[in-house]
Scaffold this motif. Structure first.
Motif, PDB file in Angstrom:
ATOM      1  N   GLN A  53      73.384  46.247  22.222  1.00 27.50           N
ATOM      2  CA  GLN A  53      74.614  47.003  22.029  1.00 27.50           C
ATOM      3  C   GLN A  53      75.524  46.259  21.069  1.00 27.50           C
ATOM      4  O   GLN A  53      75.765  45.064  21.219  1.00 27.50           O
ATOM      5  N   VAL A  54      76.047  46.991  20.085  1.00 31.30           N
ATOM      6  CA  VAL A  54      76.988  46.421  19.124  1.00 31.30           C
ATOM      7  C   VAL A  54      78.098  47.448  18.933  1.00 31.30           C
ATOM      8  O   VAL A  54      77.827  48.596  18.560  1.00 31.30           O
ATOM      9  N   SER A  55      79.332  47.066  19.195  1.00 33.81           N
ATOM     10  CA  SER A  55      80.443  48.017  19.102  1.00 33.81           C
ATOM     11  C   SER A  55      80.953  48.177  17.683  1.00 33.81           C
ATOM     12  O   SER A  55      81.406  49.260  17.289  1.00 33.81           O
TER      13      SER A  55
ATOM     14  N   PHE B 193      58.640  51.955  13.809  1.00 29.99           N
ATOM     15  CA  PHE B 193      59.603  52.395  12.789  1.00 29.99           C
ATOM     16  C   PHE B 193      61.013  52.329  13.362  1.00 29.99           C
ATOM     17  O   PHE B 193      61.328  53.003  14.347  1.00 29.99           O
ATOM     18  N   GLY B 194      61.871  51.502  12.762  1.00 28.13           N
ATOM     19  CA  GLY B 194      63.254  51.363  13.206  1.00 28.13           C
ATOM     20  C   GLY B 194      64.215  52.044  12.256  1.00 28.13           C
ATOM     21  O   GLY B 194      64.029  52.017  11.034  1.00 28.13           O
ATOM     22  N   PHE B 195      65.278  52.645  12.808  1.00 29.99           N
ATOM     23  CA  PHE B 195      66.242  53.355  11.967  1.00 29.99           C
ATOM     24  C   PHE B 195      67.550  53.553  12.713  1.00 29.99           C
ATOM     25  O   PHE B 195      67.620  53.414  13.943  1.00 29.99           O
ATOM     26  N   VAL B 196      68.599  53.890  11.966  1.00 32.37           N
ATOM     27  CA  VAL B 196      69.898  54.243  12.540  1.00 32.37           C
ATOM     28  C   VAL B 196      69.874  55.731  12.863  1.00 32.37           C
ATOM     29  O   VAL B 196      69.678  56.561  11.973  1.00 32.37           O
ATOM     30  N   ASN B 197      70.076  56.080  14.131  1.00 29.31           N
ATOM     31  CA  ASN B 197      69.886  57.467  14.540  1.00 29.31           C
ATOM     32  C   ASN B 197      71.067  58.386  14.249  1.00 29.31           C
ATOM     33  O   ASN B 197      71.010  59.584  14.553  1.00 29.31           O
ATOM     34  N   THR B 198      72.127  57.853  13.639  1.00 31.48           N
ATOM     35  CA  THR B 198      73.244  58.702  13.226  1.00 31.48           C
ATOM     36  C   THR B 198      73.190  59.011  11.730  1.00 31.48           C
ATOM     37  O   THR B 198      74.124  59.605  11.178  1.00 31.48           O
TER      38      THR B 198
ATOM     39  N   GLY C  43      54.813  38.109  10.616  1.00 30.55           N
ATOM     40  CA  GLY C  43      55.508  37.931  11.886  1.00 30.55           C
ATOM     41  C   GLY C  43      56.973  37.588  11.732  1.00 30.55           C
ATOM     42  O   GLY C  43      57.629  37.235  12.710  1.00 30.55           O
ATOM     43  N   SER C  44      57.511  37.705  10.526  1.00 37.36           N
ATOM     44  CA  SER C  44      58.897  37.289  10.264  1.00 37.36           C
ATOM     45  C   SER C  44      59.883  38.444  10.455  1.00 37.36           C
ATOM     46  O   SER C  44      59.545  39.610  10.251  1.00 37.36           O
ATOM     47  N   PHE C  45      61.117  38.069  10.814  1.00 36.19           N
ATOM     48  CA  PHE C  45      62.199  39.047  10.928  1.00 36.19           C
ATOM     49  C   PHE C  45      63.509  38.382  10.548  1.00 36.19           C
ATOM     50  O   PHE C  45      63.643  37.151  10.570  1.00 36.19           O
ATOM     51  N   GLU C  46      64.512  39.194  10.198  1.00 30.46           N
ATOM     52  CA  GLU C  46      65.849  38.682   9.895  1.00 30.46           C
ATOM     53  C   GLU C  46      66.873  39.785  10.121  1.00 30.46           C
ATOM     54  O   GLU C  46      66.698  40.921   9.688  1.00 30.46           O
ATOM     55  N   ILE C  47      67.958  39.432  10.818  1.00 30.35           N
ATOM     56  CA  ILE C  47      69.082  40.337  11.066  1.00 30.35           C
ATOM     57  C   ILE C  47      70.337  39.618  10.598  1.00 30.35           C
ATOM     58  O   ILE C  47      70.675  38.548  11.117  1.00 30.35           O
ATOM     59  N   ALA C  48      71.029  40.188   9.620  1.00 29.10           N
ATOM     60  CA  ALA C  48      72.131  39.473   8.966  1.00 29.10           C
ATOM     61  C   ALA C  48      73.472  40.181   9.177  1.00 29.10           C
ATOM     62  O   ALA C  48      73.544  41.313   9.655  1.00 29.10           O
ATOM     63  N   ASP C  49      74.544  39.446   8.817  1.00 24.81           N
ATOM     64  CA  ASP C  49      75.925  39.963   8.825  1.00 24.81           C
ATOM     65  C   ASP C  49      76.356  40.434  10.215  1.00 24.81           C
ATOM     66  O   ASP C  49      76.934  41.517  10.375  1.00 24.81           O
TER      67      ASP C  49
ATOM     68  N   ASP D 258      72.303  53.194  17.166  1.00 21.55           N
ATOM     69  CA  ASP D 258      73.495  53.667  16.464  1.00 21.55           C
ATOM     70  C   ASP D 258      74.115  52.578  15.599  1.00 21.55           C
ATOM     71  O   ASP D 258      75.195  52.754  15.048  1.00 21.55           O
ATOM     72  N   HIS D 259      73.449  51.452  15.493  1.00 25.49           N
ATOM     73  CA  HIS D 259      73.934  50.339  14.670  1.00 25.49           C
ATOM     74  C   HIS D 259      72.776  49.783  13.831  1.00 25.49           C
ATOM     75  O   HIS D 259      71.604  50.078  14.110  1.00 25.49           O
ATOM     76  N   PRO D 260      73.066  48.969  12.811  1.00 28.95           N
ATOM     77  CA  PRO D 260      72.008  48.508  11.899  1.00 28.95           C
ATOM     78  C   PRO D 260      71.433  47.132  12.212  1.00 28.95           C
ATOM     79  O   PRO D 260      70.728  46.559  11.364  1.00 28.95           O
ATOM     80  N   TYR D 261      71.671  46.608  13.403  1.00 30.80           N
ATOM     81  CA  TYR D 261      71.259  45.236  13.702  1.00 30.80           C
ATOM     82  C   TYR D 261      69.891  45.201  14.390  1.00 30.80           C
ATOM     83  O   TYR D 261      69.785  45.021  15.621  1.00 30.80           O
ATOM     84  N   PHE D 262      68.874  45.387  13.567  1.00 35.24           N
ATOM     85  CA  PHE D 262      67.491  45.373  14.052  1.00 35.24           C
ATOM     86  C   PHE D 262      66.573  45.026  12.891  1.00 35.24           C
ATOM     87  O   PHE D 262      66.948  45.105  11.714  1.00 35.24           O
ATOM     88  N   ASP D 263      65.347  44.668  13.225  1.00 35.76           N
ATOM     89  CA  ASP D 263      64.312  44.461  12.214  1.00 35.76           C
ATOM     90  C   ASP D 263      62.955  44.598  12.895  1.00 35.76           C
ATOM     91  O   ASP D 263      62.836  44.427  14.108  1.00 35.76           O
ATOM     92  N   ILE D 264      61.947  44.920  12.093  1.00 42.78           N
ATOM     93  CA  ILE D 264      60.565  45.007  12.566  1.00 42.78           C
ATOM     94  C   ILE D 264      59.787  43.907  11.851  1.00 42.78           C
ATOM     95  O   ILE D 264      59.860  43.790  10.621  1.00 42.78           O
ATOM     96  N   THR D 265      59.076  43.086  12.602  1.00 42.62           N
ATOM     97  CA  THR D 265      58.378  41.966  11.979  1.00 42.62           C
ATOM     98  C   THR D 265      57.345  42.448  10.956  1.00 42.62           C
ATOM     99  O   THR D 265      56.681  43.462  11.150  1.00 42.62           O
TER     100      THR D 265
END
Length: 321
Positions: free
Chosen positions: A118-120, A162-167, A244-250, A233-240
């Motif tokens: 959850q990210v507000s 598959f990851g995405f912002v659902n809004t 096997g690498s991932f990164e979530i920034a900002d 509903d927020h952009p803080y995700f990644d799929i390896t």
């Protein structure tokens, strides 16, 4: 004339009872009206609270970063191939099982969904009018075309997870002369969306608001085409990736729950349509606190429990086409 006292009292008592009943009815009606108004007020306040809880876009000037690696520990199990039951002349007799993809050079695990629960508020979402191009990460790709997508898959989804912002709208893009239809299901197997992709190289755009969290999806035409979608509903995700690498920034400073999710990879059974059904997913949860500008490096080790792969591939009893 002598008047019996009961002749006088009984009508009076009866009228008094009727009057009392009338007053009670009026009071009950007033009570019900007041109760109804109270319910409406609660609904309004609750709805306002929900509306206020939606993700808010803000400037993140010195955000934190979470990056790392999903790693396989121990021997890498060999999964049975998935039998093809339709269009074998184009798709082949069987396809590799994408439920567990491990890089043999570094034991990196592909298709692990890593996300904040959850990210507000935080960084900007994709623009509502932003053009969705073929190579955008917001596009789900079906079929093979190495010229357009080097990692595309014959008769399969490239983005198995598959990851995405659902809004925001996503794209769905078919690169083969075969009908594919991404079809997602909720927790109770209710259809969340079902979108046919009949034409090659045609972009279909759709907002998938009903896909919340991790949900299973498939192609109804081809039982070997299965995967998972992560809608947030927020952009803080990644799929390896394949390493096997991932990164979530900002990420704004604060406390969060971080989840690393990998599907179950052992086939429990086959459904009536011969589609494989897998065991429970492997999930790792971490409570984290991030400070401004922090770079947090993490390694998620899989599997989270011992699993013996004991299922064989499904035999085809009838000829396909």
């Amino acid at each position: 004339m002598i008047v019996n006292s009961q002749q006088v009292l009984f009508p009076l008592v009866y009228k008094m009872k009727k009057l009392a009943m009338f007053k009670n009815k009026v009071n009950n009606n007033h009570f019900m009206f007041a109760f109804f108004i109270t319910l409406l007020s609660i609904a309004f306040v609750t709805g306002s609270a929900i509306a206020k809880s939606k993700y808010k876009e803000v400037d993140v000037l010195d955000g934190a970063t979470i990056k790392g690696f999903a790693k396989w520990k121990g021997d890498i199990p060999k999964l049975p191939e998935i039998t093809v039951f339709k269009h074998m002349d184009k798709c082949g007799q069987e396809v590799l099982n994408p439920a567990l993809v491990v890089n043999s050079t570094n034991n990196g695990v592909k298709f692990v969904a890593v996300y904040l629960e959850q990210v507000s508020e935080g960084k900007a979402l994709p623009g509502k009018k932003e053009k969705i191009k073929v190579n955008s990460p917001r596009v789900l790709h079906a079929g093979l075309d190495k010229g357009q997508r080097p990692e595309s898959q014959l008769c399969n989804f490239e983005e198995h997870v598959f990851g995405f912002v659902n809004t925001r709208k996503i794209g769905m893009y078919n690169m083969e002369d075969l009908l594919h239809n991404p079809h997602a299901f909720g927790p109770n197997s209710a259809t969340l969306f079902n979108t046919p992709l009949p034409d090659r190289n045609r972009m279909t755009k759709k907002k998938l608001k009903r896909v919340k969290g991790v949900n299973r999806y498939q192609c109804d035409t081809h039982i070997h085409m299965n995967g998972y979608m992560l809608g947030l509903d927020h952009p803080y995700f990644d799929i390896t990736d394949k390493n096997g690498s991932f990164e979530i920034a900002d990420i704004p400073p604060g406390k969060y729950k971080l989840i690393s999710w990998h599907e179950g990879y052992n086939i429990k059974e086959f459904a009536e349509d011969n589609r494989p059904v897998y065991d429970d997913p492997h999930i790792i949860e971490k409570e984290i606190e991030l400070s401004a500008g922090q770079a947090l490096d993490l390694v998620f080790e899989y599997p989270v429990r011992e699993v013996k792969v004991n299922q064989k591939k499904k035999e085809r009893k009838v000829a396909g086409h």
